[in-house]
Design an enzyme around this catalytic site. Sequence first.
Site, PDB file in Angstrom:
ATOM      1  N   ASP A 119       8.297  -6.533   3.564  1.00  0.00           N
ATOM      2  CA  ASP A 119       8.439  -5.564   2.473  1.00  0.00           C
ATOM      3  C   ASP A 119       9.384  -4.438   2.889  1.00  0.00           C
ATOM      4  OD1 ASP A 119       8.182  -3.889   0.323  1.00  0.00           O
ATOM      5  OD2 ASP A 119       6.099  -3.312   0.735  1.00  0.00           O
ATOM      6  N   ASP A 151       9.153  -0.699  -4.690  1.00  0.00           N
ATOM      7  CA  ASP A 151       8.281  -0.793  -3.519  1.00  0.00           C
ATOM      8  C   ASP A 151       6.815  -1.030  -3.912  1.00  0.00           C
ATOM      9  OD1 ASP A 151       7.595  -0.856  -0.883  1.00  0.00           O
ATOM     10  OD2 ASP A 151       7.762   1.317  -0.538  1.00  0.00           O
ATOM     11  N   LYS A 185      -2.190 -11.379  -1.188  1.00  0.00           N
ATOM     12  CA  LYS A 185      -0.799 -10.905  -1.236  1.00  0.00           C
ATOM     13  C   LYS A 185      -0.021 -11.459  -0.038  1.00  0.00           C
ATOM     14  CE  LYS A 185       2.002  -6.662  -0.771  1.00  0.00           C
ATOM     15  NZ  LYS A 185       2.024  -5.184  -0.738  1.00  0.00           N
ATOM     16  N   GLU A 198       5.515  -3.581  -5.120  1.00  0.00           N
ATOM     17  CA  GLU A 198       5.787  -4.994  -5.424  1.00  0.00           C
ATOM     18  C   GLU A 198       4.531  -5.865  -5.327  1.00  0.00           C
ATOM     19  OE1 GLU A 198       5.976  -3.787  -2.495  1.00  0.00           O
ATOM     20  OE2 GLU A 198       5.031  -5.341  -1.293  1.00  0.00           O
ATOM     21  N   ASP A 255       2.693  -7.436   5.789  1.00  0.00           N
ATOM     22  CA  ASP A 255       2.387  -7.293   4.363  1.00  0.00           C
ATOM     23  C   ASP A 255       1.940  -8.619   3.719  1.00  0.00           C
ATOM     24  OD1 ASP A 255       2.072  -5.419   2.373  1.00  0.00           O
ATOM     25  OD2 ASP A 255       4.113  -5.620   1.592  1.00  0.00           O
ATOM     26  N   LYS A 274      12.379   1.505   1.876  1.00  0.00           N
ATOM     27  CA  LYS A 274      11.484   2.270   2.755  1.00  0.00           C
ATOM     28  C   LYS A 274      12.286   2.938   3.866  1.00  0.00           C
ATOM     29  CE  LYS A 274       7.278  -0.568   2.378  1.00  0.00           C
ATOM     30  NZ  LYS A 274       6.418   0.466   1.800  1.00  0.00           N
ATOM     31  N   ARG A 325       1.458  -5.494  -6.435  1.00  0.00           N
ATOM     32  CA  ARG A 325       0.773  -5.662  -7.726  1.00  0.00           C
ATOM     33  C   ARG A 325       1.572  -6.563  -8.667  1.00  0.00           C
ATOM     34  NH1 ARG A 325       0.867   0.752  -8.517  1.00  0.00           N
ATOM     35  NH2 ARG A 325       0.950   0.578  -6.252  1.00  0.00           N
TER      36      ARG A 325
HETATM   37  N1  BES Z   1       2.948  -2.827   1.462  1.00  0.00           N
HETATM   38  C1  BES Z   1       2.983  -1.515   0.939  1.00  0.00           C
HETATM   39  C2  BES Z   1       1.706  -0.721   1.235  1.00  0.00           C
HETATM   40  C3  BES Z   1       1.538  -0.220   2.640  1.00  0.00           C
HETATM   41  C4  BES Z   1       2.274   0.841   3.100  1.00  0.00           C
HETATM   42  C5  BES Z   1       0.585  -0.770   3.448  1.00  0.00           C
HETATM   43  C6  BES Z   1       2.068   1.311   4.372  1.00  0.00           C
HETATM   44  C7  BES Z   1       0.361  -0.284   4.722  1.00  0.00           C
HETATM   45  C8  BES Z   1       1.113   0.756   5.197  1.00  0.00           C
HETATM   46  C9  BES Z   1       3.151  -1.553  -0.568  1.00  0.00           C
HETATM   47  O1  BES Z   1       3.926  -2.587  -1.043  1.00  0.00           O
HETATM   48  C10 BES Z   1       3.831  -0.278  -0.956  1.00  0.00           C
HETATM   49  O2  BES Z   1       4.942  -0.100  -0.561  1.00  0.00           O
HETATM   50  N2  BES Z   1       3.126   0.558  -1.710  1.00  0.00           N
HETATM   51  C11 BES Z   1       3.650   1.811  -2.114  1.00  0.00           C
HETATM   52  C12 BES Z   1       3.272   2.033  -3.559  1.00  0.00           C
HETATM   53  C13 BES Z   1       3.944   3.221  -4.182  1.00  0.00           C
HETATM   54  C14 BES Z   1       5.425   2.972  -4.329  1.00  0.00           C
HETATM   55  C15 BES Z   1       3.315   3.487  -5.527  1.00  0.00           C
HETATM   56  C16 BES Z   1       3.058   2.888  -1.226  1.00  0.00           C
HETATM   57  O3  BES Z   1       1.879   2.821  -0.896  1.00  0.00           O
HETATM   58  O4  BES Z   1       3.806   3.794  -0.826  1.00  0.00           O
HETATM   59 ZN    ZN Z   2       4.019  -4.276   0.087  1.00  0.00          ZN
HETATM   60 MN    MN Z   3       5.980  -2.089  -1.049  1.00  0.00          MN
END
Ligand code: BES
Ligand code: ZN
Ligand code: MN
Length: 499
Positions: free
Chosen positions: A272, A349, A267, A351, A290, A279, A353
């Site tokens: 992000d 968010d 990835k 994104e 990210d 966020k 996947r």
């Molecule tokens: N890059 C983030 C995941 C992340 C968040 C990694 C905090 C490390 C610390 C990912 O893109 C994301 O935002 N995931 C969301 C998914 C949710 C919207 C289903 C998450 O984990 O909040």
């Molecule tokens: Zn992300």
């Molecule tokens: Mn995200």
Amino acid sequence: MDFVIKVGTPEKQRGACAVVGIFESKKLSESAKVLDRVTQGYLKTILASGDMDGKAGTSLLLHNVPDTLFKRVLLVGLGKEQEFKQKSFQGALANIFSSLQKTAVTDATVFLSDFPISDRALDWKVSQIVVVATNSLYRFNQLKSKPDNDQGHLRKMVLCIDQRTDLAACEAAVQQGQAIANGMSLAKDLGNLAPNICTPTYLAKQAKDLAKTHKMKASVLEEKDMEKLGMGSLLAVAQGSEQPAKLIVLEYHGAAKKEQPYVLVGKGVTFDTGGISLKPAAEMDEMKFDMSGAASVLGTLRAVAELKLPINVVGIIPTTENMPSGRATKPGDVVTSLSGQTIEILNTDAEGRLILCDALTYAERYNPKAVIDIATLTGACVIALGNFTTGLMSNNDKLAQNLLAAGEQTGDRAWQLPLWDEYQELLKSNFADMANIGGRAAGTISAACFLSRFTGKYHWAHLDIAGTAWKSGREKGSTGRPVPLLTQYLMTEARSVAI
Ligand code: BES
Ligand code: ZN
Ligand code: MN
């Protein structure tokens, strides 16, 4: 750092500093015994003074030790001898480097027989030392006008072993440790770089440079190429950004063309923001990390190429920013992925996947032996496993076991979570083939379930490195993980191929 393997004990060597272990309480290690004998009991006298008792984390630097050719002797506390395990070894190494960094010592001699870990071979100890020593010198100075030069003077380590027959294995271990450390250092540099510098275009340039140095093949798909192919999911993430998205492919050929490759998919979200599902502001700067999955793919390919492993490896990196804008994807948008499956984007968010699924479909064309994706995918993984452990999910148990073993071997550990069918229901959408989120419960697993719908044609494992790829707070910075796990996995595979 330079590393030299020598056969021998302390009495006949010379150097700036000998490092010898002391167990609790005041028990001499193998090399300490030899040194004590040639110095007429000097070490025992020092210990009797009570300045050091061998507890883990303690050390004592001695000068002018009589009857030895070493200018200094560093006594290192190893804790209780019966309890000396992998973790104590790592603690002892950290102790050695922090003690030596404060001195003018340029070269140190370590005796491997001092570290009796029953289930670890000599060459394992060697590669651990090389990785930890090299990591202890890592600094990220690229963006500072004055570099932090606080690394001390240590630039050479002599690692002493008892038997000449172990020499070749230990020398090979030096190379392996150096390759892992170099791969980690590349991954760390890319992760630590500011997001205005480390853009998708920058990552593509890095991949091309890496290919040039190591005789690999790099190719980059531009947005128009992805449109032609039908990568509607990846492009949906990219459309809110001013920076053009890329799909980077890096091919390493260490075996015959017809051999099926291992494919690593990383990835590469270079920043992000969450997109329209924005966020919160606090700590958002950390979302520059990210792209750590992408960085670990480049780092691992560097290590594989340096070691000239006799296998084929393909790195695929979907890379983009995730930004809010008038052109950005909205919650509720439905897109068609490269696989033909449609996706309702309920949260912009989620994104990672969305870019990975198109890259995973693209991976089919390489007829892979196995595909491993590496992604900072879910905050839920940090809640489940903290910052010590990578999340592992797989559609193939053998592959999962091999990755877990590689993690154990290197101390870069992962833990498996289930991918049972029940969880697939979480992704149900009323308007498309699937939704891109599955709710708060089991967030790490539902993310992997989403990916599993694009990986049915091959053996696949997913590593969620959201908790392990970087550190927050005062020590903020990339860790270079899981380059050790991935490189070890590929080294072991290469070994079983070679036989
Ligand atoms: N890059 C983030 C995941 C992340 C968040 C990694 C905090 C490390 C610390 C990912 O893109 C994301 O935002 N995931 C969301 C998914 C949710 C919207 C289903 C998450 O984990 O909040
Ligand atoms: Zn992300
Ligand atoms: Mn995200």
